[in-house]
Design an enzyme around this catalytic site. Sequence first.
Site, PDB file in Angstrom:
ATOM      1  N   HIS A  96       0.838  -1.202   0.000  1.00 44.82           N
ATOM      2  CA  HIS A  96       0.000   0.000   0.000  1.00 44.82           C
ATOM      3  C   HIS A  96       0.876   1.258   0.000  1.00 44.82           C
ATOM      4  O   HIS A  96       0.632   2.194  -0.771  1.00 44.82           O
ATOM      5  CB  HIS A  96      -0.906  -0.024   1.242  1.00 44.82           C
ATOM      6  N   GLU A  97       1.901   1.265   0.844  1.00 42.52           N
ATOM      7  CA  GLU A  97       2.780   2.437   0.921  1.00 42.52           C
ATOM      8  C   GLU A  97       3.640   2.571  -0.333  1.00 42.52           C
ATOM      9  O   GLU A  97       3.923   3.683  -0.775  1.00 42.52           O
ATOM     10  CB  GLU A  97       3.658   2.347   2.168  1.00 42.52           C
ATOM     11  N   HIS A 100       1.902   4.426  -3.015  1.00 45.26           N
ATOM     12  CA  HIS A 100       1.864   5.887  -2.874  1.00 45.26           C
ATOM     13  C   HIS A 100       3.034   6.557  -3.592  1.00 45.26           C
ATOM     14  O   HIS A 100       3.021   7.780  -3.782  1.00 45.26           O
ATOM     15  CB  HIS A 100       1.874   6.277  -1.394  1.00 45.26           C
ATOM     16  N   HIS A 106      -6.096   8.365  -2.132  1.00 43.31           N
ATOM     17  CA  HIS A 106      -6.722   7.035  -2.174  1.00 43.31           C
ATOM     18  C   HIS A 106      -7.938   7.079  -3.110  1.00 43.31           C
ATOM     19  O   HIS A 106      -9.088   7.073  -2.672  1.00 43.31           O
ATOM     20  CB  HIS A 106      -7.165   6.612  -0.765  1.00 43.31           C
TER      21      HIS A 106
END
Length: 263
Positions: A96-97, A100, A106
């Site tokens: 998830h990170e 980014h 999101h």
Amino acid sequence: MLRLNDDEHPNEYVVFITAVKDAQERFAKDYLNRIAAMAFPIMKNNGFGITSLDEVTYNSQFWGRNWNRGECVELVLRDSRGNWLPFEFVMDVFLHELCHIWRGPHDKTFYNHLSHLRQELTELYAKSYKGPGKYMTWDSFSLANVVAGLRTVAHRGVTLTSSTPSGIDLCGGSLQRKRNKRSATGSRVGRKKNAKTGQKLGSNLDERKNMLQSTSKPQARSNRGREARLVAAVKRSGPHIENPTEAPPAAKQKTLNNFIVID
């Protein structure tokens, strides 16, 4: 990138790996190494690179954060009681990170990217992939039984307990560190309060020449200081005055008209 410890470093796309310095530091560092090793093919395939992968202590806000699009990725490895979080959960937070780095908010685009990364990870799990080099197996991974089997085990006299994540936000967001903006040295151009400052040099060329040749030019920073410097300038350029604090108003005004005054 040339490394002196290539056999030990789990992922060439992660420069630094740092765990919280406490009694469990060596276990946490090993955990982060395994996370980085598992992510190696994914980071390579997608062009990801991060400067620092750091453990952060438990908090009630997030399980992971990304600073400056990969400058630093922070992961929580232990819950409030010090129990270790499941490997697959922490791995998903890491993906998830990493996502980014591509996308900050999101939104739909972000989750489309994330779904592709999760698919790649699922394929690695299916192949029993654990990482490159010495990380190909979990034989030397002291937390293997805890973070994979969700059991409590003892390792070298230390009890290691797993934990199931509670209702905390997965991600702390894609953040930018604020940097102080400094203006050019010696310049105050562009400030509103200076919009009306400054006066033209006077027409008395002889007096102006004397003033500008002085080794001590007035630079006003306060009304009191400015008046003192202007009186001193008059004394240097004009007739001798016994008491400079009692200079004639006309002389002061004349001096003001011959200097650019900057507050």
